[in-house]
Design an enzyme around this catalytic site. Structure first.
Site, PDB file in Angstrom:
ATOM      1  CB  SER A  41      -0.848   0.129   1.198  1.00  0.00           C
ATOM      2  OG  SER A  41      -1.407   1.106   1.201  1.00  0.00           O
TER       3      SER A  41
ATOM      4  CE  LYS B 146     -12.333  -0.589   0.012  1.00  0.00           C
ATOM      5  NZ  LYS B 146     -11.366  -1.582   0.753  1.00  0.00           N
TER       6      LYS B 146
ATOM      7  CE1 TYR C 107      -4.058  -1.843   4.639  1.00  0.00           C
ATOM      8  CE2 TYR C 107      -3.616   0.506   4.227  1.00  0.00           C
ATOM      9  CZ  TYR C 107      -3.761  -0.729   3.629  1.00  0.00           C
ATOM     10  OH  TYR C 107      -3.957  -1.159   2.603  1.00  0.00           O
TER      11      TYR C 107
END
Length: 337
Positions: free
Chosen positions: A123, A186, A150
């Site tokens: 990411s 989501k 994250y």
């Protein structure tokens, strides 16, 4: 058929956003020897599978047991590991460590030991506040300091991959701001395109966060927005080129403002722009990225197609051919219309 082309393609997170888009791409190439690994839970992501063709669905915990026992009951051609918690606001660090890091380590180690192609999702959140730039060279990767858990869970696996052997048929992809069909489950983590479409349809206006830095006007914060269909094309190329190994950025390579994005959404809906700038929630400003832009030279150097659909064309396709349709999910057609 080449030996390495035989067997199943395992797509973890295969019912999720990017995972199901990749299954869609595989189907468009005539491939149905696919095993979807995921946890459907109580969300609507099962709907991403309705139009898809695959051999079997396996719960993520059951698949991990197979890996631990080294008793996967079918031949595996490749593992495309898109299964992870993707919430940038998730606070449960133990969960992220187990789900995003340890799970990935187990799958990658098994794939390496068995000579199986392994693609995985990293990411752009690994870049933190962007102060070190957005180069995907290994030296920079080792220095990155993410600003949320994250991003850190992705970073530690990138470091594991570099130590374990990212050159062993393994390719990691640092996804930037991906948007497009099949993201509907989501919740708060859907793209601003999705949220804006529904806000505009309901109220005629859209809301964006104010800027708290003088060098960026309200709505002038910049992101590297990339269309999920372009991502699927790049993943397909990497699946078939085992020699292209390492950790790569996957973005458009061109930062655009939130105002640019909203202009594209309004235009695709044949509306005049109307934007309200609102305060950020408490605490968000501490981990907010004001600028992201993928350096794509390394990926392009492999021969892989770098995302090239313009922001305006991608938004138009997403809105007209998905969000405005009765069934907004990816169907059987591959091309951007």
């Amino acid at each position: 058929m080449r030996k390495e082309d035989a067997g199943m393609i395992v797509v973890t997170g295969g019912a999720g956003f990017i995972g199901s888009a990749f299954v869609w791409k595989l189907n468009s190439e005539g491939i149905e020897d696919i095993v979807v690994v995921d946890r459907l839970g109580t969300s609507d992501k099962w709907k991403n599978l309705v139009n898809r063709r695959f051999v079997e669905y396996i719960h993520k915990d059951d698949f991990l047991k197979m890996i631990y026992a080294d008793q996967v009951p079918f031949t595996v051609r490749a593992i495309v590991h898109m299964g992870a918690c993707s919430s940038t606001t998730e606070k449960d660090a133990d969960y992220l460590w187990t789900n995003n890091y340890l799970y990935s380590c187990r799958l990658a180690d098994w794939a390496i030991r068995n000579g199986i192609r392994f693609l995985y999702a990293s990411s752009a959140a690994t870049y933190g506040d962007g102060s070190l730039g957005f180069s995907d060279d290994d030296e920079t990767t080792a220095l990155l300091r993410p600003i949320n858990m994250y991003g850190y869970s992705k970073q530690v696996f990138d470091l594991w991959a570099l130590k374990r052997g990212a050159d062993q048929h393994m390719a990691g992809l640092k996804f930037f701001n991906v948007f497009g069909p099949n993201e509907y489950h989501k919740g708060d983590m859907t793209s601003v395109v999705f949220k804006a479409f529904h806000q505009i349809r309901a109220t005629g206006k859209v809301r964006l966060f104010k800027s708290y830095r003088p060098e960026y006007p309200d709505g002038g914060q910049m992101r590297d927005f990339v269309y999920v269909k372009d991502c699927a094309e790049a993943m397909w190329w990497l699946l078939n080129h085992r020699e292209a190994n390492g950790i790569f950025n996957l973005g458009s390579g061109k930062a655009r403002t939130w105002n640019d994005l909203m202009a594209a959404v309004f235009r695709s809906m044949d509306r005049h722009p109307a934007i309200d700038y609102i305060d950020m929630p408490p605490g968000l400003d501490e981990q907010y990225q004001y600028f992201t832009e993928a350096k794509t030279e390394r990926l392009a150097g492999t021969g892989c197609p770098v995302p090239s659909t313009s922001l305006e064309d991608a938004v138009q396709d997403y809105v007209a051919n998905h969000l405005a349709q009765r069934d907004p999910h990816l169907g059987m057609c591959c091309a951007i219309q």
